[in-house]
Design a protein around this motif. Structure first.
Motif, mmCIF file in Angstrom:
data_model
loop_
_atom_site.group_PDB
_atom_site.id
_atom_site.type_symbol
_atom_site.label_atom_id
_atom_site.label_comp_id
_atom_site.label_asym_id
_atom_site.label_seq_id
_atom_site.Cartn_x
_atom_site.Cartn_y
_atom_site.Cartn_z
ATOM 1 N N TYR A 5 101.276 -12.172 6.826
ATOM 2 C CA TYR A 5 100.285 -12.711 7.748
ATOM 3 C C TYR A 5 100.732 -12.524 9.193
ATOM 4 C CZ TYR A 5 98.073 -15.054 3.793
ATOM 5 O OH TYR A 5 97.439 -15.331 2.614
ATOM 6 N N LYS A 6 99.751 -12.326 10.061
ATOM 7 C CA LYS A 6 100.054 -12.227 11.488
ATOM 8 C C LYS A 6 100.483 -13.591 12.012
ATOM 9 C CE LYS A 6 97.749 -9.804 14.320
ATOM 10 N NZ LYS A 6 96.921 -8.942 15.149
ATOM 11 N N TRP A 83 88.605 -11.288 11.841
ATOM 12 C CA TRP A 83 90.051 -11.070 11.809
ATOM 13 C C TRP A 83 90.832 -12.251 11.213
ATOM 14 C CZ3 TRP A 83 88.690 -9.109 17.172
ATOM 15 C CH2 TRP A 83 88.361 -7.751 17.116
ATOM 16 N N ARG A 86 93.645 -11.857 8.485
ATOM 17 C CA ARG A 86 94.975 -11.355 8.848
ATOM 18 C C ARG A 86 95.992 -12.485 9.025
ATOM 19 N NH1 ARG A 86 93.282 -7.099 13.628
ATOM 20 N NH2 ARG A 86 92.140 -5.640 12.311
#
Length: 150
Positions: A5-6, A83, A86
């Protein structure tokens, strides 16, 4: 193998010439989106300045030197729905730290083709108008004040 994961901590780097022409790059995954260099920390321990240096080089091929300035400002914003996947479940906001980078006029740009498809240098006001991100546009509008300090 799945990607990690970001981390919801990122940098925004406004790259500019002494005449305040601003570099904008067009996202490969959203062709209508022009922006400055952005990117998330690779690890929780990564220093934000190191993140800025890494992202500028990865996205533009420009090596940061003494012209990188930490504005000591941050924006907290909701992550766009497209997004969210992410990030870890439940993460809804990102904290973006602002930097600028002064480069000579004519500095070559080498884009990372997977991330960006085009670039342009625009006068700072036109660059602010061209950005899809309100926080990016706001940062560009603050550029004259920060450039004068440097």
């Amino acid at each position: 193998m799945s990607r990690p994961y970001k981390i919801p901590q990122s940098v925004l780097v406004v790259i500019h010439t002494p005449a305040l022409e601003v570099l904008l790059i067009r996202r490969a995954d959203a062709q209508e989106h022009w922006q400055s260099v952005t990117g998330s920390k690779d690890t929780e321990a990564e220093d934000l300045r190191d993140t800025a240096v890494r992202e500028v080089f990865e996205e533009t091929g420009i090596a940061c030197g003494a012209g990188l300035v930490d504005w000591q400002l941050e924006n907290v914003y909701a992550i766009w729905p497209q997004w969210l996947h992410r990030y870890a479940p439940g993460v809804r906001h990102n904290t973006e730290h602002l930097f600028s980078l002064a480069v000579p006029a004519g500095t070559p740009v080498r884009l990372h083709a997977r991330e960006h498809t085009a670039f342009q240098w625009l006068p700072w006001q036109a660059a602010a108008d061209a950005c899809f991100s309100p926080s990016n546009a706001e940062a560009i509008l603050m550029l004259p004040r920060f450039a004068a300090r440097a």
